[in-house]
Design an enzyme around this catalytic site. Structure first.
Site, short mmCIF file in Angstrom:
data_model
loop_
_atom_site.label_atom_id
_atom_site.label_comp_id
_atom_site.label_asym_id
_atom_site.label_seq_id
_atom_site.Cartn_x
_atom_site.Cartn_y
_atom_site.Cartn_z
N GLU A 260 -1.91 -1.52 -14.72
CA GLU A 260 -0.87 -0.81 -13.96
C GLU A 260 0.41 -1.05 -14.73
OE1 GLU A 260 2.26 -0.37 -11.90
OE2 GLU A 260 1.50 -1.96 -10.60
N CYS A 294 8.40 -0.46 -11.09
CA CYS A 294 7.67 0.47 -11.95
C CYS A 294 7.71 1.87 -11.34
CB CYS A 294 6.26 0.00 -12.23
SG CYS A 294 5.30 -0.25 -10.77
#
Ligand code: UN1
Length: 507
Positions: A260, A294
């Site tokens: 991720e 993110c």
């Protein structure tokens, strides 16, 4: 400052030697300073190779015990951990805020995310469903079942120092795996606090301590973990650069990885958007966690007819932002994590200007008594042209690029023209626009929202993205399947041995 620091200190092995040394491995020593005020939180020693080996062997032997405990009983341990987190929410949220620098509201939100995933995992522990297929042979049955993998190595980043670990840990544990956690070297104290809380649960239930191991270190430890075939899955969250190294190391031993990585998330604002809804979403997405999620909103793709109106509304909102000590509930934005992040902020702005961008707000470092330590910056707005190279880059700082578009297809093209593919959003009240955005010709990201910003996802969905974001999915939905191995079983309950595909093999 924080009760956890004292509790960690009382629990650590060598605390009596040096008042400020809170945790001691056998590797190099490191002082950890708060981005909030530049003060020393404490010193830690990284683990060395021997520490690593001990942690790994403890984990492997704990796995032999843990995998035999029924999944719903493993779920019960997660329920207890969730309850413990509820009880410690404020204190842990404060520590997240102090060590990482995000606003205390967001620190508390992060702990809530941990609680939510623990509860999700408890329910899921009774739902690790397999399938049954019809066999083509008489008196045969086919099933698919799931078993734990073994040791799951969790590599997490500074920006979500506790929630991302909890997503991985809780799902991995109820699936029957044990975990080894390498947190960011920038946020070891929140990791130690989590480890402390979980070990209280593990001890109270008389379970082996190796169910959850913690290893403090820099990228070298991450490299050792990713090359070690005794770790069955590496789940890594962080930069694309880090992820590429992990992916190569794990792939070269044909291991499993779940990545991720970075995002470069855009919101499309069409002329049919409700701006009262869009403006707060843009603001939270772009300046929340000081632009260090993110999922942070980095690009705003705006239909030309409402561009000027939105720009004025944004400028007004940005002027109202309160930047300062994140532990003060009145402040919206805290500091960046360190000097390197400040330099990256300045460099990206300079680069954007060189490429033809126009700074319309921000581009300033704050100092003085309310902003000690030199890490507080003003969130920045830049008017950009759609072909600027800098738009392809994820800068972990509160910089938002404003880009104009004419046709919705052009907006999607701009949105997808970056190497990353994590999160995306559109604000519109027109069905044709939102459905186009969600269609196969639309957003290429792992997350695509309508009238909801790019950040702040709920734990119930699968979290992750495509392209350079790495393709992994963590947290909710059926992400649990990444933490287990699938087994197809054919069972013959007859007296003959018919072969599949009707093959004859008579003797
Ligand atoms: C991250 O930044 O790595 O969706 C995770 C969000 C949070 C998780 C972010 N729930 O913004």
């Amino acid at each position: 400052m924080n009760d956890f620091i004292n509790r960690i200190k009382n629990n650590s092995n060598n605390a009596e030697n040096n008042n400020s040394t809170i945790f001691k491995g056998n590797g190099v020593e490191k002082g950890i300073f708060s981005p909030v005020n530049g003060q020393l939180i404490g010193r830690i020693n990284f683990a060395d190779n021997k520490d690593y080996e001990n942690i790994l062997l403890t984990a492997r032997s704990a796995f032999l015990v843990w995998r035999k405990i029924p999944a719903p009983k493993r779920g019960e341990i997660m329920r207890q951990f969730g309850e413990k987190l509820r009880f410690n929410k404020q204190e842990l949220g404060n520590l997240v805020s102090y060590e990482m620098g995000k606003s205390v509201q967001e620190g508390l939100g992060e702990v809530q995310e941990m609680i939510d995933i623990c509860e999700f995992a408890t329910g899921l522990s009774r739902q690790l469903y397999g399938l049954q297929m019809h066999s083509e042979r008489p008196n045969h049955r086919m099933i698919e079942q799931w078993h734990p993998l073994g040791v799951v190595g969790i590599i997490s980043a500074f920006n979500f120092p506790v929630a991302v670990w909890a997503w991985n840990l809780s799902i991995a544990l109820i699936c029957g795996n044990v975990c080894i956690w390498k947190p960011s070297e920038k946020t070891p104290f929140t990791a130690l606090a989590c480890q402390l809380l979980l070990s209280e649960i593990i001890q109270a239930n008389k379970l082996p301590e190796g169910i959850s191991g913690l290893i403090l270190g820099d990228q070298l430890i991450g490299e050792i973990m990713s090359k070690d075939s005794r770790i069955d899955l590496i789940s890594a969250t962080g930069s694309v650069n880090m992820g590429k190294k992990v992916a190569v190391n794990v792939a070269s031993r044909l291991g499993k990885s779940l990545l991720e990585l970075g995002g470069n998330n855009a919101i499309i604002i069409t002329e049919n958007a409700t701006l009262n809804q869009a403006v707060p979403a843009i603001l939270f997405g772009a300046v929340g966690t000081c632009g260090q999620r993110c999922t942070s909103t980095r690009r705003l793709i705006v239909q030309e007819k409402i561009y000027e109106t939105l720009k004025i509304r944004l400028l007004k909102a940005y002027k109202q932002l309160r930047i300062g000590n994140p532990l003060n509930e009145k402040n919206h934005v805290g500091p960046l994590i360190d000097k390197e992040a400040v330099n990256a902020y300045l460099l990206a702005i300079r680069e954007a200007e060189n490429q033809g961008g126009k700074v319309i707000f921000g581009n300033e470092i704050l100092d003085g008594p309310d902003h000690p330590g030199g890490l507080y910056v003003i969130p920045t707005l830049i008017e950009a042209k759609k072909d600027m190279e800098i738009l392809k880059q994820e800068t972990f700082a509160p910089i938002l690029y404003l880009i104009k578009y004419v046709q919705i297809s052009e907006a999607i093209e701009i949105q997808n023209a970056v190497p990353q593919g994590l999160s995306s959003a559109i604000f519109t009240n027109r069905l044709m626009e939102s459905e186009f955005f969600l269609s196969t010709e639309g957003s290429d990201c792992g997350i695509a929202n309508v009238n909801v910003g790019t950040s702040g996802a709920e734990i119930g969905g699968a979290f992750g993205g495509e392209k350079e974001t790495g393709g992994g999915r963590e947290s909710g939905s059926d992400s649990w399947k990444s933490y287990m191995r699938r087994q197809t079983c054919t069972i013959n309950f007859g007296n003959d041995l018919p072969l599949a595909q009707g093959i004859k093999f008579d003797i």
